[in-house]
Write a protein that holds these residues in place. Sequence first.
Motif, mmCIF file in Angstrom:
data_model
loop_
_atom_site.group_PDB
_atom_site.id
_atom_site.type_symbol
_atom_site.label_atom_id
_atom_site.label_comp_id
_atom_site.label_asym_id
_atom_site.label_seq_id
_atom_site.Cartn_x
_atom_site.Cartn_y
_atom_site.Cartn_z
ATOM 1 N N GLU A 70 16.004 -34.049 -23.510
ATOM 2 C CA GLU A 70 15.163 -32.974 -23.009
ATOM 3 C C GLU A 70 14.566 -33.407 -21.666
ATOM 4 O OE1 GLU A 70 14.794 -30.053 -24.342
ATOM 5 O OE2 GLU A 70 15.907 -30.462 -26.192
ATOM 6 N N GLU A 71 14.200 -32.410 -20.846
ATOM 7 C CA GLU A 71 13.671 -32.717 -19.524
ATOM 8 C C GLU A 71 12.422 -33.585 -19.586
ATOM 9 O OE1 GLU A 71 13.057 -29.381 -17.020
ATOM 10 O OE2 GLU A 71 15.174 -28.953 -16.756
ATOM 11 N N HIS A 72 11.555 -33.356 -20.586
ATOM 12 C CA HIS A 72 10.319 -34.131 -20.646
ATOM 13 C C HIS A 72 10.606 -35.600 -20.946
ATOM 14 C CE1 HIS A 72 10.362 -34.217 -25.082
ATOM 15 N NE2 HIS A 72 10.737 -32.959 -25.027
ATOM 16 N N ASP A 73 11.688 -35.894 -21.690
ATOM 17 C CA ASP A 73 12.057 -37.283 -21.939
ATOM 18 C C ASP A 73 12.588 -37.930 -20.663
ATOM 19 O OD1 ASP A 73 11.341 -37.359 -24.622
ATOM 20 O OD2 ASP A 73 13.286 -36.604 -25.286
ATOM 21 N N ARG A 103 15.247 -41.872 -28.205
ATOM 22 C CA ARG A 103 16.225 -40.798 -28.020
ATOM 23 C C ARG A 103 17.320 -41.222 -27.061
ATOM 24 N NH1 ARG A 103 11.092 -36.990 -27.612
ATOM 25 N NH2 ARG A 103 10.917 -36.363 -29.808
#
Length: 205
Positions: A151-154, A192
Amino acid sequence: MTDDSELDRLRTGGEIALAERIEVDRERLRRIIAFRMDHRLVGRLDPGDVLQELFLEARHRLERYVEDPGVPVFVWLRGLLLEILIRLHRKHLQTRKRDAGVEVSLDAIGSNASSIPQLARHLADGGLTPGHLMQRVERSSLIESALQQLEEHDRALLTLRHFEQLSNDEVARILGVKKAAASRRYTRALVRLREALGDSISGDG
């Protein structure tokens, strides 16, 4: 809050102390410029000119900052730099003022297609904790494939910690969360990435 001794240097030294601080952080700031600048502006805007504009903007706001710092010096400078990059994107790419796309692309890693390969190359070259992870992955293309799955936030957290080389405290200030929360988010992003790397390695052969 920020370091008292550093604040004292900025208060007493003024623009000279500010220029010295920017010089200390020059490589980190240039890294942010290179990473977040739209590829269409590469070659049209010199990073040195952007840093000069950063100095002028910071000098203009210095008195207000030292009166009520709120965040560490580098986080403050980084925020000013992102504002400058937004203005430059609008100016040179004729982005409409009501269009929030530029602001999102600067701080939401992953919307700029060139950012993921850059981060992948950096992680491949610079190593990533835990150390054994990078021993299993020799090609940046595998890391890039894994990053694409996140995900972008990761990706944003990994970028802030590894590409922009921010401390956990600095990341927490940027995200507006407590240090423990920032640390937990970073740890989850690493987990992740580890899982995605495992998938990439399995899929590669």
